[in-house]
Design a protein around this motif. Structure first.
Motif, PDB file in Angstrom:
ATOM      1  N   VAL B  88      -4.382  37.080  -9.790  1.00 53.40           N
ATOM      2  CA  VAL B  88      -4.360  35.696  -9.331  1.00 53.40           C
ATOM      3  C   VAL B  88      -5.727  35.103  -9.636  1.00 53.40           C
ATOM      4  CG1 VAL B  88      -4.050  34.124  -7.389  1.00 53.40           C
ATOM      5  CG2 VAL B  88      -2.728  36.253  -7.494  1.00 53.40           C
ATOM      6  N   TYR B  89      -5.741  33.964 -10.301  1.00 54.25           N
ATOM      7  CA  TYR B  89      -6.990  33.330 -10.717  1.00 54.25           C
ATOM      8  C   TYR B  89      -7.227  32.071  -9.893  1.00 54.25           C
ATOM      9  CZ  TYR B  89      -6.965  36.510 -14.634  1.00 54.25           C
ATOM     10  OH  TYR B  89      -6.987  37.649 -15.406  1.00 54.25           O
ATOM     11  N   PHE B  90      -8.419  31.991  -9.310  1.00 49.56           N
ATOM     12  CA  PHE B  90      -8.806  30.815  -8.534  1.00 49.56           C
ATOM     13  C   PHE B  90      -9.996  30.133  -9.192  1.00 49.56           C
ATOM     14  CE2 PHE B  90      -6.135  31.051  -4.877  1.00 49.56           C
ATOM     15  CZ  PHE B  90      -5.932  32.397  -4.604  1.00 49.56           C
ATOM     16  N   CYS B  91      -9.927  28.832  -9.230  1.00 51.85           N
ATOM     17  CA  CYS B  91     -11.044  27.998  -9.652  1.00 51.85           C
ATOM     18  C   CYS B  91     -11.636  27.364  -8.403  1.00 51.85           C
ATOM     19  CB  CYS B  91     -10.539  26.920 -10.606  1.00 51.85           C
ATOM     20  SG  CYS B  91     -11.795  25.750 -11.140  1.00 51.85           S
ATOM     21  N   ALA B  92     -12.953  27.174  -8.377  1.00 45.88           N
ATOM     22  CA  ALA B  92     -13.605  26.573  -7.224  1.00 45.88           C
ATOM     23  C   ALA B  92     -14.698  25.637  -7.691  1.00 45.88           C
ATOM     24  CB  ALA B  92     -14.194  27.646  -6.312  1.00 45.88           C
ATOM     25  N   SER B  93     -15.048  24.674  -6.830  1.00 44.93           N
ATOM     26  CA  SER B  93     -16.151  23.769  -7.152  1.00 44.93           C
ATOM     27  C   SER B  93     -16.938  23.457  -5.893  1.00 44.93           C
ATOM     28  CB  SER B  93     -15.642  22.476  -7.798  1.00 44.93           C
ATOM     29  OG  SER B  93     -15.034  21.636  -6.827  1.00 44.93           O
ATOM     30  N   SER B  94     -18.190  23.061  -6.092  1.00 43.88           N
ATOM     31  CA  SER B  94     -19.043  22.677  -4.963  1.00 43.88           C
ATOM     32  C   SER B  94     -20.223  21.874  -5.492  1.00 43.88           C
ATOM     33  CB  SER B  94     -19.556  23.915  -4.228  1.00 43.88           C
ATOM     34  OG  SER B  94     -20.503  24.615  -5.019  1.00 43.88           O
ATOM     35  N   TYR B  95     -20.926  21.219  -4.573  1.00 50.13           N
ATOM     36  CA  TYR B  95     -22.208  20.651  -4.943  1.00 50.13           C
ATOM     37  C   TYR B  95     -23.160  21.807  -5.208  1.00 50.13           C
ATOM     38  CZ  TYR B  95     -20.469  16.133  -3.427  1.00 50.13           C
ATOM     39  OH  TYR B  95     -19.741  14.986  -3.301  1.00 50.13           O
ATOM     40  N   LEU B  96     -24.136  21.579  -6.041  1.00 49.36           N
ATOM     41  CA  LEU B  96     -25.051  22.644  -6.418  1.00 49.36           C
ATOM     42  C   LEU B  96     -25.854  23.092  -5.211  1.00 49.36           C
ATOM     43  CD1 LEU B  96     -25.674  24.126  -9.024  1.00 49.36           C
ATOM     44  CD2 LEU B  96     -27.567  22.545  -9.391  1.00 49.36           C
ATOM     45  N   GLY B  97     -26.033  24.390  -5.094  1.00 52.76           N
ATOM     46  CA  GLY B  97     -26.786  24.914  -3.957  1.00 52.76           C
ATOM     47  C   GLY B  97     -25.871  25.662  -3.030  1.00 52.76           C
ATOM     48  N   ASN B  98     -26.356  25.965  -1.863  1.00 49.39           N
ATOM     49  CA  ASN B  98     -25.592  26.793  -0.931  1.00 49.39           C
ATOM     50  C   ASN B  98     -24.612  25.947  -0.127  1.00 49.39           C
ATOM     51  OD1 ASN B  98     -27.688  25.445   0.244  1.00 49.39           O
ATOM     52  ND2 ASN B  98     -28.053  26.996   1.802  1.00 49.39           N
ATOM     53  N   ASN B  99     -23.586  25.494  -0.816  1.00 50.67           N
ATOM     54  CA  ASN B  99     -22.623  24.600  -0.195  1.00 50.67           C
ATOM     55  C   ASN B  99     -21.220  25.175  -0.173  1.00 50.67           C
ATOM     56  OD1 ASN B  99     -24.158  22.006   0.322  1.00 50.67           O
ATOM     57  ND2 ASN B  99     -24.652  22.363  -1.825  1.00 50.67           N
ATOM     58  N   GLU B 100     -20.385  24.556   0.644  1.00 52.57           N
ATOM     59  CA  GLU B 100     -18.985  24.956   0.720  1.00 52.57           C
ATOM     60  C   GLU B 100     -18.322  24.831  -0.641  1.00 52.57           C
ATOM     61  OE1 GLU B 100     -16.706  22.417   3.222  1.00 52.57           O
ATOM     62  OE2 GLU B 100     -14.802  23.444   2.819  1.00 52.57           O
ATOM     63  N   GLN B 101     -17.593  25.872  -1.026  1.00 49.91           N
ATOM     64  CA  GLN B 101     -16.783  25.821  -2.230  1.00 49.91           C
ATOM     65  C   GLN B 101     -15.376  25.375  -1.870  1.00 49.91           C
ATOM     66  OE1 GLN B 101     -17.548  28.786  -5.611  1.00 49.91           O
ATOM     67  NE2 GLN B 101     -17.776  29.991  -3.771  1.00 49.91           N
ATOM     68  N   PHE B 102     -14.793  24.545  -2.722  1.00 45.77           N
ATOM     69  CA  PHE B 102     -13.410  24.113  -2.573  1.00 45.77           C
ATOM     70  C   PHE B 102     -12.600  24.802  -3.661  1.00 45.77           C
ATOM     71  CE2 PHE B 102     -13.908  20.781   0.558  1.00 45.77           C
ATOM     72  CZ  PHE B 102     -15.259  20.520   0.480  1.00 45.77           C
ATOM     73  N   PHE B 103     -11.485  25.399  -3.259  1.00 47.02           N
ATOM     74  CA  PHE B 103     -10.685  26.184  -4.191  1.00 47.02           C
ATOM     75  C   PHE B 103      -9.425  25.444  -4.601  1.00 47.02           C
ATOM     76  CE2 PHE B 103     -12.534  30.428  -4.420  1.00 47.02           C
ATOM     77  CZ  PHE B 103     -13.483  30.350  -3.425  1.00 47.02           C
ATOM     78  N   GLY B 104      -9.013  25.699  -5.830  1.00 43.34           N
ATOM     79  CA  GLY B 104      -7.703  25.274  -6.270  1.00 43.34           C
ATOM     80  C   GLY B 104      -6.638  26.211  -5.726  1.00 43.34           C
ATOM     81  N   PRO B 105      -5.356  25.875  -5.937  1.00 48.93           N
ATOM     82  CA  PRO B 105      -4.256  26.667  -5.366  1.00 48.93           C
ATOM     83  C   PRO B 105      -4.005  27.998  -6.062  1.00 48.93           C
ATOM     84  CG  PRO B 105      -3.387  24.881  -6.686  1.00 48.93           C
ATOM     85  CD  PRO B 105      -4.861  24.677  -6.631  1.00 48.93           C
ATOM     86  N   GLY B 106      -4.645  28.219  -7.207  1.00 52.55           N
ATOM     87  CA  GLY B 106      -4.496  29.501  -7.891  1.00 52.55           C
ATOM     88  C   GLY B 106      -3.450  29.481  -8.991  1.00 52.55           C
ATOM     89  N   THR B 107      -3.648  30.376  -9.951  1.00 54.93           N
ATOM     90  CA  THR B 107      -2.676  30.633 -11.024  1.00 54.93           C
ATOM     91  C   THR B 107      -2.322  32.110 -10.964  1.00 54.93           C
ATOM     92  OG1 THR B 107      -3.518  28.919 -12.521  1.00 54.93           O
ATOM     93  CG2 THR B 107      -2.303  30.738 -13.507  1.00 54.93           C
ATOM     94  N   ARG B 108      -1.030  32.387 -10.848  1.00 51.39           N
ATOM     95  CA  ARG B 108      -0.568  33.775 -10.820  1.00 51.39           C
ATOM     96  C   ARG B 108      -0.154  34.181 -12.221  1.00 51.39           C
ATOM     97  NH1 ARG B 108      -0.628  31.709  -6.152  1.00 51.39           N
ATOM     98  NH2 ARG B 108      -0.860  32.970  -4.297  1.00 51.39           N
TER      99      ARG B 108
END
Lengths: 110, 112
Positions: B88-108
């Protein structure tokens, strides 16, 4: 040795119980720490960040011990809806990498 | 605001085929990353990017390529699929630095 280690569980606890998870990390340069929650076959979502002084959010309390290089998560008054996998995450700004532990499974039983 | 989107949700490949997993975010996040999740292994970092035009390798980069031509998009390419890439592959994004990552729903992804 893995960079971030967690007990995989499962932790089976009755409703209303208090449960605690620990997570150890090996890189002393790690700067930021997080707990994420992941429900079955879903994407991880941030539960809480972990601050040096410790922090609380409702029934959840997170602690950081830099000297011993571990973080903890305490859940009080467990609910059925708390059943999930809890992921420990460590961020090192020098490498810009978020490293995940393998997760700890929690099952809250009625 | 769609957050992080991933396509496709499911994919079956034959050994040796190539494909691209798409990831896009509309939050103007500088940092984007790809993870794979296997049973008992947690999420492992494949590649990450701190901004357009900048990518770097994570823990398990072999067999995968990435590019970051825009802030919004961060596609992951499998060059020659192998059964070991079933995950299962997840993509994530965040503001640069030690911030919360937001994940996509995944690709199986299943590789036969």
């Amino acid at each position: 040795r893995k960079e971030v280690e967690q007990d995989p569980g499962p932790f089976n606890v009755p409703e209303g119980a208090t449960v605690a998870f620990n997570c150890t990390y090996s890189n002393s340069a790690s700067q930021s720490f997080f707990w994420y929650r992941q429900d079955c076959r879903k994407e991880p979502k941030l539960l809480m960040s972990v601050y040096s002084s410790g922090n609380e959010d409702g029934r959840f309390t997170a602690q950081l011990n830099r000297a011993s290089q571990y973080i903890s998560l305490l859940i009080r008054d467990s609910k059925l809806s708390d059943s999930a996998t809890y992921l420990c995450v460590v961020f090192t700004s020098g490498t810009y990498k978020y490293i995940f532990g393998t997760g700890t499974r929690l099952k809250v039983l009625a | 605001n769609a957050g992080v989107t991933q396509t496709p949700k499911f994919q079956v490949l034959k050994t040796g085929q190539s494909m691209t997993l798409q990831c896009a975010q509309d939050m103007n996040h500088e940092y984007m990353s790809w993870y794979r999740q296997d049973p008992g292994m947690g999420l492992r970092l494949i590649h990450y990017s701190v901004g357009a035009g900048i990518t770097d390798q994570g823990e398990v980069p072999n067999g995968y390529n990435v590019s970051r031509s825009t802030t919004e998009d961060f596609p992951l390419r499998l060059l020659s699929a192998a059964p070991s890439q079933t995950s299962v592959y997840f993509c994530a994004s965040s503001y640069l630095g030690n911030n919360e990552q937001f994940f996509g729903p995944g690709t199986r992804l299943t590789v036969l």
